[in-house]
Scaffold this active site. Structure first.
Site, short mmCIF file in Angstrom:
data_model
loop_
_atom_site.label_atom_id
_atom_site.label_comp_id
_atom_site.label_asym_id
_atom_site.label_seq_id
_atom_site.Cartn_x
_atom_site.Cartn_y
_atom_site.Cartn_z
N CYS A 192 0.82 -1.21 0.00
CA CYS A 192 0.00 0.00 0.00
C CYS A 192 0.86 1.26 0.00
CB CYS A 192 -0.92 0.00 1.22
SG CYS A 192 -2.02 1.44 1.31
N CYS A 240 -0.03 5.58 7.42
CA CYS A 240 -1.38 5.24 7.85
C CYS A 240 -1.35 4.36 9.09
CB CYS A 240 -2.12 4.52 6.72
SG CYS A 240 -3.79 4.01 7.17
N GLN A 268 -17.04 -10.11 14.60
CA GLN A 268 -15.65 -10.43 14.33
C GLN A 268 -15.22 -9.69 13.06
OE1 GLN A 268 -13.60 -12.06 16.25
NE2 GLN A 268 -15.09 -12.80 17.74
N PHE A 325 -20.60 -13.28 27.59
CA PHE A 325 -20.25 -12.14 26.74
C PHE A 325 -20.63 -12.50 25.30
CE2 PHE A 325 -17.26 -12.45 30.27
CZ PHE A 325 -17.42 -11.22 30.89
N GLU A 372 -25.37 -11.60 27.94
CA GLU A 372 -24.81 -10.38 27.34
C GLU A 372 -25.33 -9.15 28.08
OE1 GLU A 372 -23.09 -7.44 25.41
OE2 GLU A 372 -22.53 -9.55 25.07
N ASP A 412 -15.99 -14.99 25.64
CA ASP A 412 -15.31 -14.12 24.68
C ASP A 412 -15.45 -12.69 25.17
OD1 ASP A 412 -14.13 -12.95 22.49
OD2 ASP A 412 -15.82 -13.30 21.13
N CYS A 452 -9.36 -11.33 22.45
CA CYS A 452 -8.75 -10.38 21.53
C CYS A 452 -7.58 -9.67 22.20
CB CYS A 452 -9.77 -9.36 21.04
SG CYS A 452 -10.52 -8.39 22.37
#
Length: 397
Positions: A48, A54, A235, A262, A282, A328, A354
């Protein structure tokens, strides 16, 4: 005297054996005393034109072998930092380029020109996007028409644009503009129609309001269409989601009762349901209601529970009713919930994360509760980024 780069550190800098951090390097590069970089076999030209300015990417100078190694090492080092050794460390999964299905871009006026793109790393300066090798083509194709649309707004412009690919196309949310007259309202509608948007919403500071939505926007999860609320989590790539789902399905196995904590919209719950019964807990009300409604309409054995698991985690007694727990959590991890799981009698945990660091701290607490780390699978959904995800299986006899 030159030094060799031996690995990529957590923030993306190359690291020498002496502990020297050198930006823009990958394993196999050599660095001279004056800072000159001698590219090695895994150093490639960035695809790129906007790299490295960036902030959307940090590692475009790394080939696939170096990227894969980085993803794997991030996860393995996080486990090791807490004294955890997986019985199986799977090869890292790396999502392809041009597959990101959600992103937030920024827009501002510079003279007569409208700039749209990501910001520079650690800066508010905007990179005017002419190309992007991480976004799905459908998202990138909207940048040029957006410039024309936002050019109709006079005066100072500072807007955030959230793009998400859903079942019906692209859902777009623009924060920072308002339709002050009929011409601007018609311009928004003409734009949405011309670009075949699934939904166009405007947030004037009081929350997003749809101005165009020919039919309710949905995302299909585990074969079940689920209403897509504004700002709901998905995701980042379908490819990465598939890798995480494959791990969850394999590890949950023949469990009859599963707690999905979650749960969000039900990414894992709907894929795991049937014949298993799944509790989907949740805190976000909109996501909870979307999951609940979809389960009822599809007749899926998913029970949606509205509960803040940070303040009010499922107790050890409640957890003990399940054969398997999948969690998660957000980046901060799930310390309070993990403590209850550790005190329960459940013997199998599928932990998706994550954030390798918060996961490792939680996994350490589970290990102290008698669990062992049976398998660990690194996942690199954010290609060319230092952001890394993982799936893990923890069991106790």
């Amino acid at each position: 005297m030159s030094e060799e780069i031996i690995r990529i550190a957590a923030k993306g800098d190359g690291l020498t054996e002496s502990g020297r951090h050198v930006a823009g390097t990958v394993p196999g590069d050599r660095v001279e005393a004056d800072g000159t970089i001698l590219p090695g076999p895994h150093h490639v030209g960035p695809p790129c034109r906007h790299f490295p300015q960036c902030g959307g990417c940090q590692l475009q100078m790394a080939d696939d072998a170096a990227l894969t190694r980085f993803v794997g090492e991030r996860v393995a080092f996080a486990a090791d930092s807490q004294g955890l050794t997986p019985e199986t460390l799977a090869p890292p999964h790396l999502s392809p380029s041009r597959t990101r299905r959600r992103a937030t871009l920024h827009a501002q006026r510079a003279g007569k020109k409208i700039l749209i793109g990501f910001r520079e790393g650690g800066s508010h300066r905007l990179i005017d996007m002419a190309e992007c090798h991480i976004l799905a083509p459908e998202l990138l194709a909207l940048v040029a028409p957006l410039r024309s649309l936002l050019g109709q707004w006079p005066g100072t412009l500072a807007a955030d644009i959230q793009l998400t690919r859903v079942d019906q196309g692209v859902a777009m949310e623009i924060k920072g503009i308002s339709a002050e007259n009929l011409a601007q309202t018609e311009g928004l509608l003409d734009f949405a129609r011309a670009q075949s948007l699934a939904r166009l919403s405007i947030d004037e500071g009081f929350g997003p309001e749809p101005v165009w939505e020919p039919e309710p926007a949905t995302v299909t999860l585990g074969g079940t269409p689920v209403a897509f609320p504004h700002g709901a989590f998905l995701q980042p790539t379908e490819d990465g989601e598939a890798a995480l789902l494959a791990a969850a399905k394999e590890w949950c196995g023949d469990a009859r009762f599963i707690a999905d904590l979650f749960a969000g919209l039900g990414t894992f719950a709907f894929a795991l349901a049937g014949p298993a019964k799944v509790l989907a807990a949740e805190a976000d009300r909109a996501a909870h209601l979307a999951c609940q409604s979809a389960a009822r309409q599809a007749g899926k054995p998913v029970h949606a529970l509205h509960r803040d698991l940070f303040r009010d985690p499922l107790t050890a007694a409640e957890i003990s009713k399940f054969d398997c727990v999948l969690l998660d959590p957000p980046r901060a991890g799930a310390r309070n919930q993990v403590d209850e799981i550790a005190q329960s009698t459940v013997s199998r945990i599928v932990y998706i994360s994550c954030n390798p660091q918060s996961w490792a701290r939680d996994a350490r607490r589970l290990a102290e509760g008698g669990f062992r780390l049976k398998e660990l699978r690194p996942v690199g959904q954010f290609r060319w980024s230092t952001h890394v995800e993982l799936a893990s299986l923890l069991v106790r006899d």
